[in-house]
Design a protein around this motif. Structure first.
Motif, mmCIF file in Angstrom:
data_model
loop_
_atom_site.group_PDB
_atom_site.id
_atom_site.type_symbol
_atom_site.label_atom_id
_atom_site.label_comp_id
_atom_site.label_asym_id
_atom_site.label_seq_id
_atom_site.Cartn_x
_atom_site.Cartn_y
_atom_site.Cartn_z
ATOM 1 N N PRO A 148 -16.322 32.779 29.275
ATOM 2 C CA PRO A 148 -16.018 34.183 29.018
ATOM 3 C C PRO A 148 -17.288 34.982 28.785
ATOM 4 N N PRO A 149 -17.199 36.309 28.921
ATOM 5 C CA PRO A 149 -18.299 37.127 28.419
ATOM 6 C C PRO A 149 -18.227 37.183 26.903
ATOM 7 N N CYS A 150 -19.210 37.792 26.298
ATOM 8 C CA CYS A 150 -19.086 38.129 24.875
ATOM 9 C C CYS A 150 -19.321 39.624 24.716
ATOM 10 N N PHE A 151 -18.962 40.146 23.553
ATOM 11 C CA PHE A 151 -18.951 41.582 23.305
ATOM 12 C C PHE A 151 -19.809 41.860 22.078
ATOM 13 N N LEU A 152 -20.926 42.539 22.288
ATOM 14 C CA LEU A 152 -21.883 42.759 21.209
ATOM 15 C C LEU A 152 -21.809 44.155 20.611
ATOM 16 N N ASP A 153 -21.195 45.101 21.318
ATOM 17 C CA ASP A 153 -20.949 46.407 20.713
ATOM 18 C C ASP A 153 -19.987 46.210 19.548
ATOM 19 N N GLU A 154 -20.301 46.778 18.410
ATOM 20 C CA GLU A 154 -19.471 46.560 17.223
ATOM 21 C C GLU A 154 -18.029 46.994 17.451
ATOM 22 N N ASP A 155 -17.822 48.043 18.251
ATOM 23 C CA ASP A 155 -16.458 48.497 18.529
ATOM 24 C C ASP A 155 -15.645 47.446 19.283
ATOM 25 N N LEU A 156 -16.316 46.600 20.042
ATOM 26 C CA LEU A 156 -15.641 45.607 20.867
ATOM 27 C C LEU A 156 -15.751 44.198 20.311
ATOM 28 N N PHE A 157 -16.500 44.024 19.243
ATOM 29 C CA PHE A 157 -16.778 42.679 18.712
ATOM 30 C C PHE A 157 -15.502 41.872 18.433
ATOM 31 N N PRO A 158 -14.405 42.494 17.980
ATOM 32 C CA PRO A 158 -13.180 41.715 17.722
ATOM 33 C C PRO A 158 -12.594 41.035 18.955
ATOM 34 N N PHE A 159 -13.034 41.409 20.157
ATOM 35 C CA PHE A 159 -12.535 40.739 21.359
ATOM 36 C C PHE A 159 -13.130 39.338 21.525
ATOM 37 N N ASN A 160 -14.196 39.028 20.804
ATOM 38 C CA ASN A 160 -14.747 37.674 20.833
ATOM 39 C C ASN A 160 -13.804 36.712 20.128
ATOM 40 N N VAL A 161 -13.634 35.532 20.685
ATOM 41 C CA VAL A 161 -12.859 34.484 20.002
ATOM 42 C C VAL A 161 -13.835 33.665 19.175
ATOM 43 N N VAL A 162 -13.785 33.857 17.860
ATOM 44 C CA VAL A 162 -14.676 33.150 16.940
ATOM 45 C C VAL A 162 -13.857 32.176 16.083
ATOM 46 N N THR A 163 -12.858 32.694 15.380
ATOM 47 C CA THR A 163 -12.022 31.837 14.531
ATOM 48 C C THR A 163 -10.835 31.259 15.290
ATOM 49 N N GLY A 164 -10.463 31.893 16.397
ATOM 50 C CA GLY A 164 -9.282 31.483 17.145
ATOM 51 C C GLY A 164 -8.065 32.322 16.834
ATOM 52 N N ASP A 165 -8.167 33.200 15.831
ATOM 53 C CA ASP A 165 -7.036 34.041 15.453
ATOM 54 C C ASP A 165 -7.098 35.435 16.076
ATOM 55 N N GLU A 166 -8.169 35.724 16.789
ATOM 56 C CA GLU A 166 -8.336 37.065 17.352
ATOM 57 C C GLU A 166 -7.345 37.305 18.495
ATOM 58 N N PRO A 167 -6.828 38.540 18.619
ATOM 59 C CA PRO A 167 -5.975 38.873 19.772
ATOM 60 C C PRO A 167 -6.845 39.070 21.008
ATOM 61 N N SER A 168 -7.172 37.979 21.669
ATOM 62 C CA SER A 168 -8.128 38.010 22.766
ATOM 63 C C SER A 168 -7.785 36.937 23.777
#
Length: 529
Positions: free
Chosen positions: A225-245
């Motif tokens: 996947p890509p990753c999202f570094l803009d703070e507005d888009l950061f929640p789209f990253n799957v980090v914990t596995g609970d994100e809606p992504s």
């Protein structure tokens, strides 16, 4: 054969007969939304020199995470031979020629071509209006000893073709999402999370079908996947596995491969995979514990990455176009002639679309073929996009807003009912050439002759049912992609669902499936016509 990952779908394939640079992507794409993950801005000088000195260039398609126009313009010699997929139009060649490239090797879909003594390629295309008038493509490379399939995110309909050139040693393929749905849609968070989980499962199931059909010795997760570094888009990253992504990383897919008995290879930018008839050797550019930390401590890794690129993002946003004097008039002058070219497409949309560009509300009246200021009329589709982004793509006269705008995920959307592909087909076809093809595609799909041709292809059996061979969504082979899930048939290519009792499409209207119980006799020719 040596294959070195250079990030996302990027691969440097090196053989005794020459090297092929595939889909190099380094400059963040889609208005600074997508960044390569793991990061590829720290490659060794030696690898960068080999990349820039490659013998051939292959760009699978024109999306910004594959066709990196700023990087291509600055880093490659103008006379590098470019392996062109045999797309139905020359849009890709014109686009690359506009960057100054002069040498093109045009290939024929699926046909092998020796590009240097002992080095053979075959490019398989998938052409659909949903990918623009060009399409997408996959590359098969053979050096006489090993075969590599660079499938990237090409969703070929005929799975057997990719393995038809001989036993495959390495298969690079996409497993992760590459779309804005459902993250940007206005809906309850619980529903969004459920749809994201379903989308991820559909992505994994589709990828596993390709793995099973191609039968490669080793599988390399790629193209996301890509990753999202803009703070507005950061929640789209799957980090914990609970994100809606819909953007899980390769560790999850590698676990799926392992559970199914397939050999997957973890890779990061700079990872080299040496393939011989006797086996494979994988060499990472970092110690194993540092490679593991990228995924095990992903949140910290992304925050360091984000800090390094924050100044670049700031400067990028500062350059977005400011509001013009009359955006509405510009859109009307541009879009109304295109709407006039596409009466069948407009009929399939059948409703209004509202584009909210900051303080400007633009109504696209598909039934009437008009673009005007919104005056409170009802609409079935809505896009809320910052005006400066709309101004930017309008200033560029971007012909594919899917690629130039929507993949940025920098918007919110709403729709009244089910998905309507024709709305997006319009937004992907904002030139006379593209709209001519978009309209022809709709007519082809709706014409009785196409239905007759489909009816003449033998039905197939899946479980306890007999169904038509091709999915009515995008013609995928249901012998490969069809699965029974309770009372539904699922086409795992895109996750579309059909009621097994009636054939009704549960994902979108007007895409029925021909289906009957296996113990029920086939209808007579009289009733089948």
């Amino acid at each position: 054969m040596r294959a070195t990952s250079i990030g996302h779908a990027g691969i440097l394939v090196e053989t005794h007969a020459g090297s092929i640079l595939c889909d190099p992507w380094f400059v963040p794409a889609f208005h600074g939304s997508w960044f390569p993950f793991p990061r590829n801005d720290q490659l060794s000088d030696d690898l960068l020199a080999r990349i820039e000195g490659a013998d051939f260039l292959y760009v699978s398609h024109l999306h910004g995470d594959h066709h990196d126009e700023p990087w291509l313009r600055r880093h490659l010699r103008r006379d590098i031979p470019i392996l062109l997929p045999g797309f139905p139009t020359k849009e890709q060649q014109r686009t690359l020629a506009a960057l100054g490239f002069t040498e093109f090797v045009r290939t024929v879909d699926t046909e092998e071509l020796e590009i240097a003594p002992g080095l053979t390629v075959a490019i398989h295309i998938e052409s659909s209006i949903t990918d623009g008038p060009g399409g997408d493509s996959a590359l098969v490379v053979s050096d006489g000893e090993s075969i590599l399939v660079d499938q990237n995110d090409c969703r070929t309909n005929d799975l057997g073709q990719l393995g038809a050139h001989g036993p495959v040693d390495l298969q690079f393929l996409q497993f992760s999402g590459a779309i804005w749905y459902p993250m940007v849609y206005e809906m309850p968070e619980e529903e969004k999370a459920r749809l994201c989980r379903a989308k991820v499962e559909s992505q994994f199931s589709r990828a596993m079908r390709y793995v099973e059909k191609v039968g490669s010795r080793y599988v390399v997760p790629s193209a996301g996947p890509p990753c999202f570094l803009d703070e507005d888009l950061f929640p789209f990253n799957v980090v914990t596995g609970d994100e809606p992504s819909i953007f899980p990383d390769q560790t999850e897919f590698l676990a799926r491969l392992d559970a199914a008995g397939h050999q997957g290879l973890l890779n990061i930018p700079g990872t080299t995979i040496e393939v011989t008839p006797g086996g494979v050797e994988v060499t990472h550019p970092l110690p194993d514990d540092e490679v593991e930390a990228i995924f095990a401590d992903k949140g910290a890794y992304l925050r360091r990455y984000q800090a390094d690129w924050a100044p670049w993002l700031h400067d990028l946003k500062a350059g977005w176009a400011r509001p013009s004097t009359d955006l509405l008039a510009t859109l009307r002058e541009w879009w109304e002639p295109l709407l006039a070219m596409a009466p069948t497409l407009r009929q399939q949309v059948g409703a209004n679309m509202l584009l909210r560009a900051g303080d400007l509300d633009v109504l696209v009246d598909f039934p009437a073929g008009e673009v005007r200021a919104w005056d409170g009329e009802p609409y079935a589709f809505r896009f809320d996009i910052a005006r400066e982004l709309v101004e930017t793509v309008v200033e560029q006269r971007a012909v594919d807003w899917s690629n130039s705008l929507l993949l940025s995920l920098r918007f919110t959307a709403w729709r009244e009912s089910e998905f309507n592909e024709y709305v997006y087909n319009f937004l992907k076809s904002l030139s006379r050439l593209r709209m001519r093809r978009a309209e022809a595609e709709v007519v082809r799909k709706l014409t009785p002759q196409s239905e007759l041709e489909a009816a003449q292809e033998p039905d197939i059996r899946i479980g306890d049912h007999v169904v038509q061979r091709r999915c009515p969504h995008r013609n995928a082979d249901l012998a490969a992609f069809g699965e029974i899930d309770g009372c539904e048939l699922v086409c795992t290519l895109h996750g579309w669902r059909f009621d097994l009792d009636t054939g009704r499409c549960l994902t979108s209207a007007d895409h029925p499936l021909r289906v009957r119980p296996a113990d029920e006799p086939a209808p007579s020719a009289e009733h089948a016509t």
